[in-house]
Design an enzyme around this catalytic site. Structure first.
Site, PDB file in Angstrom:
ATOM      1  N   HIS A 278       0.788  -1.222   0.000  1.00 55.22           N
ATOM      2  CA  HIS A 278       0.000   0.000   0.000  1.00 55.22           C
ATOM      3  C   HIS A 278       0.820   1.271   0.000  1.00 55.22           C
ATOM      4  CE1 HIS A 278      -3.201  -2.680  -0.316  1.00 55.22           C
ATOM      5  NE2 HIS A 278      -3.936  -1.645  -0.673  1.00 55.22           N
TER       6      HIS A 278
ATOM      7  N   ARG B 192     -11.047   2.122  -3.142  1.00 58.44           N
ATOM      8  CA  ARG B 192     -10.621   1.282  -2.013  1.00 58.44           C
ATOM      9  C   ARG B 192     -11.072   1.949  -0.712  1.00 58.44           C
ATOM     10  NH1 ARG B 192      -5.681   0.454  -5.447  1.00 58.44           N
ATOM     11  NH2 ARG B 192      -5.346  -1.769  -5.616  1.00 58.44           N
TER      12      ARG B 192
ATOM     13  N   ARG C 204     -15.892  -0.388  -3.612  1.00 61.86           N
ATOM     14  CA  ARG C 204     -15.590  -1.708  -3.057  1.00 61.86           C
ATOM     15  C   ARG C 204     -15.751  -1.653  -1.545  1.00 61.86           C
ATOM     16  NH1 ARG C 204      -9.687  -4.296  -3.490  1.00 61.86           N
ATOM     17  NH2 ARG C 204      -9.237  -2.765  -1.883  1.00 61.86           N
TER      18      ARG C 204
ATOM     19  N   GLU D 247     -10.379 -12.655  -7.078  1.00 62.79           N
ATOM     20  CA  GLU D 247      -8.969 -12.502  -6.719  1.00 62.79           C
ATOM     21  C   GLU D 247      -8.442 -13.671  -5.899  1.00 62.79           C
ATOM     22  OE1 GLU D 247      -8.451  -8.847  -4.536  1.00 62.79           O
ATOM     23  OE2 GLU D 247     -10.305  -9.099  -3.415  1.00 62.79           O
TER      24      GLU D 247
ATOM     25  N   ASN E 280      -3.635  -8.513  -8.437  1.00 65.95           N
ATOM     26  CA  ASN E 280      -2.593  -8.480  -7.394  1.00 65.95           C
ATOM     27  C   ASN E 280      -2.766  -9.668  -6.450  1.00 65.95           C
ATOM     28  OD1 ASN E 280      -2.129  -5.988  -8.533  1.00 65.95           O
ATOM     29  ND2 ASN E 280      -3.136  -4.845  -6.900  1.00 65.95           N
ATOM     30  N   ASP E 281      -3.999  -9.800  -5.939  1.00 67.30           N
ATOM     31  CA  ASP E 281      -4.234 -10.909  -5.013  1.00 67.30           C
ATOM     32  C   ASP E 281      -4.297 -12.242  -5.746  1.00 67.30           C
ATOM     33  OD1 ASP E 281      -4.248 -10.012  -2.324  1.00 67.30           O
ATOM     34  OD2 ASP E 281      -5.995  -8.799  -2.827  1.00 67.30           O
TER      35      ASP E 281
ATOM     36  N   ARG F  88       2.542 -10.786  -1.554  1.00 65.25           N
ATOM     37  CA  ARG F  88       2.744  -9.645  -2.450  1.00 65.25           C
ATOM     38  C   ARG F  88       3.597  -8.540  -1.835  1.00 65.25           C
ATOM     39  NH1 ARG F  88      -3.420  -7.244  -2.806  1.00 65.25           N
ATOM     40  NH2 ARG F  88      -2.523  -5.198  -3.126  1.00 65.25           N
TER      41      ARG F  88
ATOM     42  N   CYS G  18      -8.749  -4.900 -12.288  1.00 61.71           N
ATOM     43  CA  CYS G  18      -8.337  -3.674 -11.590  1.00 61.71           C
ATOM     44  C   CYS G  18      -7.035  -3.843 -10.802  1.00 61.71           C
ATOM     45  CB  CYS G  18      -9.451  -3.162 -10.684  1.00 61.71           C
ATOM     46  SG  CYS G  18      -9.916  -4.310  -9.392  1.00 61.71           S
TER      47      CYS G  18
HETATM   48  C1  PEP Z   1      -6.072  -6.702  -6.389  1.00 61.90           C
HETATM   49  O1  PEP Z   1      -5.946  -7.539  -5.490  1.00 61.90           O
HETATM   50  O2  PEP Z   1      -5.639  -6.855  -7.551  1.00 61.90           O
HETATM   51  C2  PEP Z   1      -6.758  -5.422  -6.117  1.00 61.90           C
HETATM   52  C3  PEP Z   1      -6.998  -4.572  -7.092  1.00 61.90           C
HETATM   53  O3  PEP Z   1      -7.107  -5.144  -4.830  1.00 61.90           O
HETATM   54  P1  PEP Z   1      -6.073  -4.655  -3.687  1.00 61.90           P
HETATM   55  O4  PEP Z   1      -4.789  -4.287  -4.394  1.00 61.90           O
HETATM   56  O5  PEP Z   1      -6.702  -3.502  -3.007  1.00 61.90           O
HETATM   57  O6  PEP Z   1      -5.953  -5.856  -2.824  1.00 61.90           O
HETATM   58 MG    MG Z   2      -7.141  -7.426  -3.735  1.00 61.40          MG
END
Ligand code: PEP
Ligand code: MG
Length: 583
Positions: free
Chosen positions: A194, A301, A337, A433, A456-457, A467, A504
């Site tokens: 983050h 988010r 979300r 995800e 990402n997840d 990650r 996303c």
């Molecule tokens: C993801 O996991 O790809 C996502 C967009 O959500 P976050 O990065 O907030 O976990």
């Molecule tokens: Mg995610």
């Protein structure tokens, strides 16, 4: 003249910055006990009073600054801290003990805070439990003032600073001020941590995951952050400075070249429209989304509302933010979300062995229905703008969607009964995800209006690679064929059920991924706003037939490296100057 040194890390937020190191440390302060002669006890109490006053002035200043620069919603958490400084019970107790024990103010204050924090920590009430972190935040500030130490918060740093830290928590990252912070460097964290996401959102060059950074850097040193190459240069030589000044100039020219794309429609060369929208974390970022030509917000988010406030926002506070965002983005869509707390985004003294596999996102919300329902109500109320869609993170089972839908239906019914208006046709979507959701996507698709793939997840869970762990960041690759095969599966399942499918995660912003994702049939790409012009440039240069050919070839590859090499070659042949825009 100090020697130049190059430190390597992970490039997470592009751009070049030259500035002065501000070391941000969160270590606990050591407090010693000192006997105070009875003659000086009143002076000791007065010293305590002065520290409280000074702390209050600092907090009020910080709050005003956040109000102006980030938005009122994010300054609210400081109200609770300011109130703590006025807490008569604590202040009287400290002064009483200074007299009784004849001990120094910092020792007594630390003791009283400890007891207070312990009491709150043992409480069953989650709101009170959450206040423990605030107590330590404000308490540390008072202690620093008593001890005459300088403060270490990212919010009140001098202009022209490059923040150097072991790590920056999501809530602290939310306080980074882009006016004073030129660059960010940390020891831990990767592209999707983050801190990285916030740095990109605020357009601050950042290099994370620099091993041993805190031993190699000192406050006040001159450094350059190269957010394109993932390098920090300590004590740069004249030649290096010249090189980077040139690179910066070229970058500004590139931004100028890309800027016409902000206004252009997001259509392929043969006319297929693909929605390009923005990922944001703060309300104020809608201006970035608009500036770079987003056609909507593809991911808001909302957990940052909670994290920056350090506790549960009221329904009214949430509604105000969602409603303002929907109103500003109208008629373009805004996908809100629900809270994705947990994982690396939890603000409390709560710890578990495997937070990414633990009490996270929808699992947290399902365990606290009052908390969840207040967010659902706030989102539904904002949906009167007719452009709001709701999305649920971290879905891993079919039953979860059924349950969420049931709760959502109940909340709608309650609003009806109270004659509170909302959009009856609000779209209900989920993030795909987790591998289980991707594998089961053909069944899940019947239950929802859209899918948004969280690459990402999905990458972290599919490849079993944390990650945020820099030690294994070379294994985190969203071009891994296993991830790409799951993405294909999700898109196909969605289309078979006639629902739209977006993506996303960070993959959406990668220029070489765009032809592939379009070839796989993606309907929407949501990314950090500043990546949008580049994405449109790629999109406008390619045809659907080219993309489909690319996707077909890629699905036959066995390694991420093969995929990336091939995609880069293909894109270079379509857009010969692409090397200029890919770091
Ligand atoms: C993801 O996991 O790809 C996502 C967009 O959500 P976050 O990065 O907030 O976990
Ligand atoms: Mg995610």
């Amino acid at each position: 003249m100090a020697r130049e040194k190059i430190l390597k890390g992970i490039a997470v937020s592009r751009g070049i910055a030259r500035g002065t190191v501000f070391v941000y440390e969160t270590e606990r302060i050591e407090v010693f006990q000192t006997p105070i002669h009875p003659v000086y006890l009143d002076d000791e109490s007065a010293r305590f009073e002065r520290a409280l006053d000074k702390t209050k002035r600092e907090l009020v200043n910080i709050q005003e600054r956040i109000n102006q620069e980030i938005g009122q919603d994010f300054a609210q958490f400081l109200d609770a801290q300011i109130l703590m400084l006025d807490d008569d019970a604590i202040n009287k107790e400290v002064k009483k003990r200074i007299i009784e024990k004849k001990k120094n103010a910092e020792f007594v204050f630390h003791q009283v805070m400890n007891e207070y924090a312990e009491k709150l920590g043992a409480s069953k009430d989650t709101y009170l439990k959450e206040r423990v972190a605030d107590i330590w935040d404000v308490g540390t500030r008072v202690l620093r003032n008593l001890l005459g130490l300088t403060h270490s918060s990212v919010v009140d740093i001098p202009e022209g600073s490059i923040i150097a830290a072991h790590d920056i928590s999501p809530s602290e990252a939310a306080l980074i001020n882009p006016k004073t912070t030129l660059g960010i460097a940390t020891e831990v964290g990767g592209r999707t941590s983050h801190t990285a996401i916030t740095a990109r959102a605020l357009e601050i060059p950042a290099v994370l995951g620099i091993a041993g950074l805190m031993d190699k850097i000192k406050n006040g040193e001159k450094v350059i952050i190269d957010g394109d190459r993932g390098i920090l240069v300590k004590n740069p030589k004249a030649g290096r400075i010249h090189f980077y000044e040139n690179a910066k100039k070229k970058d500004q020219e590139l931004q100028k070249e890309l800027s016409p794309y902000c206004e252009m429609p997001s259509r392929t060369r043969d006319g297929r429209h693909i929605d390009i929208s923005a990922n944001i974390e703060f309300f104020s970022e809608y201006t970035h989304a608009k500036k770079y030509g987003a056609e909507g917000i593809g991911l808001f988010r909302t957990e940052f509302l909670y994290l920056t406030r350090r506790g549960t926002p009221t329904e009214e506070e949430q509604y105000r933010v969602y409603n303002a965002l929907a109103a500003r983005m109208k008629p373009n869509p805004v996908i809100i979300r629900t809270y994705d707390l947990g994982g690396d985004k939890i603000f409390s003294d709560y710890h578990e062995a495997n937070p990414f596999l633990g009490w996270r996102a929808i699992r947290v919300c399902m365990d606290d229905l009052d908390f969840f329902k207040s967010q659902l109500r706030a989102i539904l109320r904002a949906s009167v703008n007719k452009n709001v869609k709701i999305m649920f993170p971290m879905i891993s089972t079919y039953e979860e969607i059924k349950r969420v839908n049931l709760i959502f239906g109940k909340v709608k019914k309650e609003l009806h009964e109270k004659n509170i208006p909302f959009d009856e046709d609000i779209q209900f979507g989920i993030m795909v995800e987790t591998p289980s959701a991707a594998i089961m996507s053909s069944h899940l698709a019947h239950q929802v209006d859209f899918f948004s793939i969280g690459s990402n997840d999905l990458t972290q869970y599919t490849l079993a690679v944390d990650r945020g762990n820099e030690k294994i960041s070379q294994l985190f690759d969203h071009f891994h064929p296993a991830v790409l095969n799951l993405i294909k599966r999700v898109i196909d399942s969605g289309h078979e059920s006639h629902i739209w499918v977006g993506l996303c995660g960070e993959l959406a912003a990668d220029p070489i991924a765009i032809p592939l994702l379009i070839g796989l049939g993606i309907d929407e790409l949501s990314m950090n706003p500043s990546s949008i012009p580049r994405a449109k440039m790629v999109l406008r240069a390619i045809t659907i037939a080219q993309c489909e050919g690319i996707a077909e070839t890629v699905l036959g590859f066995r390694t991420a490296l093969e995929v990336k090499k091939y995609l880069r070659r293909q894109l270079s042949s379509i857009l010969p100057n692409i090397d200029k825009v890919i770091p």
